[in-house]
Scaffold this motif. Structure first.
Motif, PDB file in Angstrom:
ATOM      1  N   UNK A  73       0.840  -1.207   0.000  1.00  0.00           N
ATOM      2  CA  UNK A  73       0.000   0.000   0.000  1.00  0.00           C
ATOM      3  C   UNK A  73       0.873   1.255   0.000  1.00  0.00           C
ATOM      4  N   UNK A  74       1.918   1.230   0.806  1.00  0.00           N
ATOM      5  CA  UNK A  74       2.816   2.380   0.915  1.00  0.00           C
ATOM      6  C   UNK A  74       3.700   2.489  -0.322  1.00  0.00           C
ATOM      7  N   UNK A  75       4.240   1.367  -0.760  1.00  0.00           N
ATOM      8  CA  UNK A  75       5.202   1.372  -1.861  1.00  0.00           C
ATOM      9  C   UNK A  75       4.580   1.737  -3.196  1.00  0.00           C
ATOM     10  N   UNK A  76       3.340   1.360  -3.403  1.00  0.00           N
ATOM     11  CA  UNK A  76       2.740   1.508  -4.727  1.00  0.00           C
ATOM     12  C   UNK A  76       1.736   2.652  -4.821  1.00  0.00           C
ATOM     13  N   UNK A  77       1.762   3.528  -3.852  1.00  0.00           N
ATOM     14  CA  UNK A  77       0.822   4.649  -3.816  1.00  0.00           C
ATOM     15  C   UNK A  77       1.082   5.618  -4.965  1.00  0.00           C
ATOM     16  N   UNK A  78       0.019   6.090  -5.556  1.00  0.00           N
ATOM     17  CA  UNK A  78       0.089   7.184  -6.532  1.00  0.00           C
ATOM     18  C   UNK A  78      -0.426   8.417  -5.784  1.00  0.00           C
ATOM     19  N   UNK A  79       0.455   9.316  -5.376  1.00  0.00           N
ATOM     20  CA  UNK A  79       0.036  10.458  -4.561  1.00  0.00           C
ATOM     21  C   UNK A  79      -1.096  11.280  -5.169  1.00  0.00           C
ATOM     22  N   UNK A  80      -1.173  11.305  -6.493  1.00  0.00           N
ATOM     23  CA  UNK A  80      -2.228  12.107  -7.116  1.00  0.00           C
ATOM     24  C   UNK A  80      -3.616  11.506  -6.917  1.00  0.00           C
ATOM     25  N   UNK A  81      -3.696  10.235  -6.507  1.00  0.00           N
ATOM     26  CA  UNK A  81      -4.991   9.616  -6.212  1.00  0.00           C
ATOM     27  C   UNK A  81      -5.465   9.944  -4.799  1.00  0.00           C
ATOM     28  N   UNK A  82      -4.550  10.437  -3.978  1.00  0.00           N
ATOM     29  CA  UNK A  82      -4.859  10.706  -2.573  1.00  0.00           C
ATOM     30  C   UNK A  82      -4.924  12.193  -2.280  1.00  0.00           C
ATOM     31  N   UNK A  83      -4.024  12.951  -2.888  1.00  0.00           N
ATOM     32  CA  UNK A  83      -3.850  14.355  -2.545  1.00  0.00           C
ATOM     33  C   UNK A  83      -4.301  15.245  -3.699  1.00  0.00           C
ATOM     34  N   UNK A  84      -5.120  16.224  -3.366  1.00  0.00           N
ATOM     35  CA  UNK A  84      -5.487  17.248  -4.333  1.00  0.00           C
ATOM     36  C   UNK A  84      -4.288  18.191  -4.391  1.00  0.00           C
ATOM     37  N   UNK A  85      -3.586  18.176  -5.490  1.00  0.00           N
ATOM     38  CA  UNK A  85      -2.336  18.926  -5.600  1.00  0.00           C
ATOM     39  C   UNK A  85      -2.553  20.446  -5.657  1.00  0.00           C
ATOM     40  N   UNK A  86      -3.762  20.880  -5.937  1.00  0.00           N
ATOM     41  CA  UNK A  86      -4.031  22.316  -6.005  1.00  0.00           C
ATOM     42  C   UNK A  86      -4.096  22.967  -4.635  1.00  0.00           C
ATOM     43  N   UNK A 121      -0.089  20.490   5.141  1.00  0.00           N
ATOM     44  CA  UNK A 121       1.032  19.595   4.865  1.00  0.00           C
ATOM     45  C   UNK A 121       0.525  18.165   4.987  1.00  0.00           C
ATOM     46  N   UNK A 122       0.744  17.379   3.964  1.00  0.00           N
ATOM     47  CA  UNK A 122       0.387  15.964   3.977  1.00  0.00           C
ATOM     48  C   UNK A 122       1.672  15.188   3.738  1.00  0.00           C
ATOM     49  N   UNK A 123       2.003  14.324   4.679  1.00  0.00           N
ATOM     50  CA  UNK A 123       3.206  13.501   4.547  1.00  0.00           C
ATOM     51  C   UNK A 123       2.786  12.064   4.276  1.00  0.00           C
ATOM     52  N   UNK A 124       3.456  11.478   3.302  1.00  0.00           N
ATOM     53  CA  UNK A 124       3.245  10.066   3.012  1.00  0.00           C
ATOM     54  C   UNK A 124       4.360   9.266   3.683  1.00  0.00           C
ATOM     55  N   UNK A 125       4.058   8.015   3.975  1.00  0.00           N
ATOM     56  CA  UNK A 125       5.088   7.135   4.519  1.00  0.00           C
ATOM     57  C   UNK A 125       6.202   6.973   3.498  1.00  0.00           C
ATOM     58  N   UNK A 126       7.347   6.522   3.944  1.00  0.00           N
ATOM     59  CA  UNK A 126       8.540   6.417   3.105  1.00  0.00           C
ATOM     60  C   UNK A 126       8.363   5.348   2.018  1.00  0.00           C
ATOM     61  N   UNK A 127       8.094   5.800   0.825  1.00  0.00           N
ATOM     62  CA  UNK A 127       7.849   4.918  -0.319  1.00  0.00           C
ATOM     63  C   UNK A 127       9.099   4.112  -0.677  1.00  0.00           C
ATOM     64  N   UNK A 128      10.251   4.756  -0.683  1.00  0.00           N
ATOM     65  CA  UNK A 128      11.485   4.055  -1.045  1.00  0.00           C
ATOM     66  C   UNK A 128      11.813   2.946  -0.051  1.00  0.00           C
ATOM     67  N   UNK A 129      11.618   3.209   1.221  1.00  0.00           N
ATOM     68  CA  UNK A 129      11.882   2.183   2.234  1.00  0.00           C
ATOM     69  C   UNK A 129      10.928   1.005   2.056  1.00  0.00           C
ATOM     70  N   UNK A 130       9.662   1.289   1.788  1.00  0.00           N
ATOM     71  CA  UNK A 130       8.694   0.219   1.575  1.00  0.00           C
ATOM     72  C   UNK A 130       9.060  -0.598   0.336  1.00  0.00           C
ATOM     73  N   UNK A 131       9.483   0.070  -0.727  1.00  0.00           N
ATOM     74  CA  UNK A 131       9.914  -0.646  -1.931  1.00  0.00           C
ATOM     75  C   UNK A 131      11.137  -1.516  -1.637  1.00  0.00           C
ATOM     76  N   UNK A 132      12.068  -0.973  -0.862  1.00  0.00           N
ATOM     77  CA  UNK A 132      13.263  -1.739  -0.508  1.00  0.00           C
ATOM     78  C   UNK A 132      12.886  -2.991   0.283  1.00  0.00           C
ATOM     79  N   UNK A 133      12.015  -2.837   1.278  1.00  0.00           N
ATOM     80  CA  UNK A 133      11.613  -3.979   2.090  1.00  0.00           C
ATOM     81  C   UNK A 133      10.870  -5.031   1.256  1.00  0.00           C
ATOM     82  N   UNK A 134      10.008  -4.582   0.364  1.00  0.00           N
ATOM     83  CA  UNK A 134       9.323  -5.526  -0.524  1.00  0.00           C
ATOM     84  C   UNK A 134      10.314  -6.226  -1.449  1.00  0.00           C
ATOM     85  N   UNK A 135      11.255  -5.470  -1.982  1.00  0.00           N
ATOM     86  CA  UNK A 135      12.275  -6.061  -2.846  1.00  0.00           C
ATOM     87  C   UNK A 135      13.098  -7.100  -2.116  1.00  0.00           C
ATOM     88  N   UNK A 136      13.452  -6.831  -0.887  1.00  0.00           N
ATOM     89  CA  UNK A 136      14.203  -7.809  -0.090  1.00  0.00           C
ATOM     90  C   UNK A 136      13.354  -9.054   0.155  1.00  0.00           C
TER      91      UNK A 136
END
Length: 167
Positions: A73-86, A121-136
């Protein structure tokens, strides 16, 4: 299983650190780094630990599948589906899977001479870390260097017979 081995098991279940568990169970500080891993290889100790971990998983509902799903969920998030960028707001139609990737939302309203201002301010969880953990988890990354191969070694004695003094 001895009482001290059972104590080791219970201590190991706290933090999954064999050395610290061995020390807390009364094994020598000097040998705990070898005793702990050795105890984990004991069939009775391993069976006890595995059974307790399985009980904990059933009790808490936490298992490898659930952890991997959450990481995805964290690794594959598309921020534009969650956050209104305007206007930096969470979209009303954002799915539960998408909002699970949000770490925090902060809204600060300030009153000023020219009117009110809103800072978001909207902060997302660390996507790169989640991708790394999934990759491992999937075995995509290997931090160990495997140096094996079939390179033949040939030793050649080039010292003439009778000349063993190196001159």
């Amino acid at each position: 299983m001895t009482d001290r081995q059972e104590k080791f098991c219970n201590e190991y279940l706290i933090d999954l650190n064999a050395t610290r568990a061995a020390i807390r169970a009364g094994y020598s500080n000097k040998t705990a780094d070898t005793q702990g891993p050795r105890l984990l290889q004991n069939v009775g100790v391993r069976a006890y630990i595995d059974a307790e971990i399985a009980k904990q998983s059933r009790r808490t509902g936490i298992n490898a599948d659930r952890v991997v799903k959450e990481l995805a969920r964290v690794a594959l998030i598309d921020p534009t589906k969650v956050i209104n960028m305007d206007n930096a707001t969470v979209k009303d139609d954002a799915s539960k899977d998408d909002t699970a990737a949000i770490s925090s939302v902060r809204v600060k309203t300030s009153k000023g001479v020219g009117g009110d201002s809103v800072e978001r301010e909207i902060k997302l969880n660390d996507k790169l870390k989640a991708l790394e953990l999934l990759g491992r988890h999937l075995g995509m990354f290997n931090d160990k260097l495997d140096v094996t191969g079939g390179v033949p070694v040939q030793i050649i004695d080039n010292i003439p017979d009778g000349d063993n003094n190196g001159s």
